[in-house]
Design an enzyme around this catalytic site. Structure first.
Site, mmCIF file in Angstrom:
data_model
loop_
_atom_site.group_PDB
_atom_site.id
_atom_site.type_symbol
_atom_site.label_atom_id
_atom_site.label_comp_id
_atom_site.label_asym_id
_atom_site.label_seq_id
_atom_site.Cartn_x
_atom_site.Cartn_y
_atom_site.Cartn_z
ATOM 1 N N ARG A 189 0.828 -1.204 0.000
ATOM 2 C CA ARG A 189 0.000 0.000 0.000
ATOM 3 C C ARG A 189 0.867 1.261 0.000
ATOM 4 N NH1 ARG A 189 -3.071 -0.201 4.970
ATOM 5 N NH2 ARG A 189 -4.001 -2.038 4.016
ATOM 6 N N HIS B 276 0.426 4.232 -2.720
ATOM 7 C CA HIS B 276 0.090 5.582 -2.280
ATOM 8 C C HIS B 276 1.199 6.579 -2.612
ATOM 9 C CE1 HIS B 276 -3.310 4.584 0.814
ATOM 10 N NE2 HIS B 276 -3.429 3.910 -0.318
ATOM 11 N N ASP B 277 2.449 6.149 -2.476
ATOM 12 C CA ASP B 277 3.562 7.037 -2.804
ATOM 13 C C ASP B 277 3.547 7.398 -4.287
ATOM 14 O OD1 ASP B 277 6.083 8.428 -2.215
ATOM 15 O OD2 ASP B 277 7.007 6.869 -3.433
ATOM 16 N N GLY C 212 4.236 10.829 -7.953
ATOM 17 C CA GLY C 212 5.127 9.911 -8.632
ATOM 18 C C GLY C 212 5.927 9.163 -7.580
ATOM 19 N N SER D 77 8.049 10.481 -1.191
ATOM 20 C CA SER D 77 7.522 11.617 -0.437
ATOM 21 C C SER D 77 6.667 11.151 0.737
ATOM 22 C CB SER D 77 6.707 12.548 -1.339
ATOM 23 O OG SER D 77 5.712 11.836 -2.045
ATOM 24 N N GLU E 9 2.443 13.795 3.825
ATOM 25 C CA GLU E 9 1.575 12.742 3.276
ATOM 26 C C GLU E 9 1.287 11.630 4.274
ATOM 27 O OE1 GLU E 9 2.938 11.000 -0.447
ATOM 28 O OE2 GLU E 9 3.577 12.973 -1.114
ATOM 29 N N ASN F 41 -3.438 7.572 4.705
ATOM 30 C CA ASN F 41 -2.169 6.910 4.999
ATOM 31 C C ASN F 41 -1.997 6.528 6.466
ATOM 32 O OD1 ASN F 41 -1.182 6.888 2.377
ATOM 33 N ND2 ASN F 41 -0.314 8.949 2.550
ATOM 34 N N PRO G 71 -7.269 7.178 -5.091
ATOM 35 C CA PRO G 71 -8.584 6.584 -5.386
ATOM 36 C C PRO G 71 -9.236 6.101 -4.101
ATOM 37 C CG PRO G 71 -6.791 5.167 -6.152
ATOM 38 C CD PRO G 71 -6.168 6.454 -5.755
ATOM 39 N N HIS H 65 -5.197 -6.002 -3.384
ATOM 40 C CA HIS H 65 -6.041 -6.168 -2.191
ATOM 41 C C HIS H 65 -6.106 -7.624 -1.734
ATOM 42 C CE1 HIS H 65 -8.434 -2.214 -3.118
ATOM 43 N NE2 HIS H 65 -7.252 -1.995 -2.595
ATOM 44 N N THR H 66 -5.519 -8.530 -2.513
ATOM 45 C CA THR H 66 -5.518 -9.931 -2.119
ATOM 46 C C THR H 66 -4.762 -10.156 -0.823
ATOM 47 O OG1 THR H 66 -5.087 -12.199 -2.841
ATOM 48 C CG2 THR H 66 -3.468 -10.547 -3.466
ATOM 49 N N THR I 2 -7.901 -15.465 1.803
ATOM 50 C CA THR I 2 -6.515 -15.927 1.958
ATOM 51 C C THR I 2 -5.612 -14.698 2.058
ATOM 52 O OG1 THR I 2 -6.232 -16.033 -0.452
ATOM 53 C CG2 THR I 2 -6.952 -18.046 0.667
ATOM 54 N N ASP J 168 -2.654 -14.271 -4.167
ATOM 55 C CA ASP J 168 -3.244 -15.183 -5.139
ATOM 56 C C ASP J 168 -4.404 -14.482 -5.851
ATOM 57 O OD1 ASP J 168 -5.289 -15.134 -3.263
ATOM 58 O OD2 ASP J 168 -4.843 -17.115 -2.448
#
Length: 322
Positions: A62, A66-67, A72, A76, A88, A94, A161, A191-192, A247, A252
């Site tokens: 994550r 997010h960075d 870019g 940061s 940030e 965050n 997002p 997100h797995t 899981t 996966d």
């Protein structure tokens, strides 16, 4: 005719001259001579941290997302707030990232062996690859040579997002970073591995709309189980929430299978099944894990190239501008 040939040659040369610096800026072998042990040090640090805290892989992945999405891939997200500016890392999205200490630890070790050589931005990118691989996911060669940013503002995290986005909003957000619809669905598969606090999905569980108490796109039994995990009276504790698929410690394609069953935790996850532009990709990855792994590696390299700073500083302390 001679003039035309000279013109074409000049145009080709100009394109080559423009493209060459960007191609040379990021390189899988960037530290082969200046710090050949860099990736080994980062891997060992990440591996040890994961043994101590199983939430580290999700948090580091994550952190990379997010960075890269804010200014870019420039690290940061690691900078501390100052008296005049909130950074940030202290922006609302965050707060759950944490695990900054893992990158700080790797950076301290690197400074002892290869001072002022390996950027914090590259450490984050390599660590993100390593947590995916350690969790059973794909391996890819991380392109390196990024420089570290000097600006970090908490109010810019609003550009991340949100878990409430619909597909059109997601497409627009990812397109602004040079990423396609397929990249968006693929990277959502991150997100797995991971955990979400109740605040990111509780709006789907009660008073969802004028006509529905619970989001109708959500599996009913699944919604009831989430309600138990996020009771209205006590859903703000650090452990109040749920894993993002069944899981959650393994990288996966179960995330996509969960979506097909109406068990996407975020509204933005479940929305992928309800839009013709994304449904077919979800279905493809749900039945073909190899395809998901292949595309995930490609999309991670693509995201890692976004907004890269080719000139600038290599921070000595990951939390402070030199």
């Amino acid at each position: 005719m001679a003039f035309s040939k000279r013109l074409v040659f000049a145009m080709i040369f100009a394109v080559f001259a423009i493209a060459k610096p960007s191609e040379a800026a990021l390189d899988a072998h960037y530290y082969d001579r200046s710090c050949p042990v860099a990736e080994k040090i980062i891997l060992e640090t990440v591996k040890n941290a994961t043994l101590y805290d199983p939430k580290v892989p999700a948090r580091l992945l994550r952190m990379f997302f997010h960075d890269c999405f804010i200014r870019g891939c420039d690290a940061s997200i690691l900078l501390d707030s100052t008296k005049s500016t909130q950074a940030e890392k202290d922006g609302p999205p965050n707060i759950s990232v944490r695990s900054f200490y893992v990158i700080e630890d790797a950076k301290r070790k690197l400074e002892k062996v290869c001072p002022r050589t390996v950027s914090c931005a590259d450490v984050i990118a390599i660590a993100a690859r390593d947590v995916v691989t350690l969790s059973g996911g794909p391996y890819w060669n991380v392109l390196k040579g990024r420089k570290d940013g000097k600006i970090s503002r908490a109010n810019e995290t609003i550009n991340l997002p949100a878990p409430t986005f619909n597909v059109s909003q997601l497409i627009q957000s990812f397109a602004a970073r040079g990423l396609s619809v397929k990249d968006m669905v693929t990277l959502s598969g991150g997100h797995t591995i991971g955990f979400s606090h109740c605040s990111s999905f509780e709006a789907r569980l009660q008073n969802f709309s004028k006509f529905h108490d619970v989001d109708p796109s959500m599996n009913y039994a699944f919604a009831q189980s989430l309600k138990k995990k996020c009771p209205r009276s006590n859903n703000r504790g650090k452990n109040a929430g749920t894993v993002l698929d069944s899981t959650s410690s393994v990288f996966d394609n179960d995330y996509y299978k969960q979506i097909l069953s109406g068990k996407g935790v975020f509204g933005s996850d479940q929305a992928l099944l309800g839009d013709y532009r994304t449904k077919w990709i979800v279905e493809t990855f749900a039945r073909d894990q190899k395809a998901f792994f292949r595309e995930f590696a490609t999309s991670m390299v693509k995201l890692g190239n976004f907004g890269v700073k080719e000139t600038g500083q290599v921070r000595v302390n990951s939390r402070l501008v030199n």
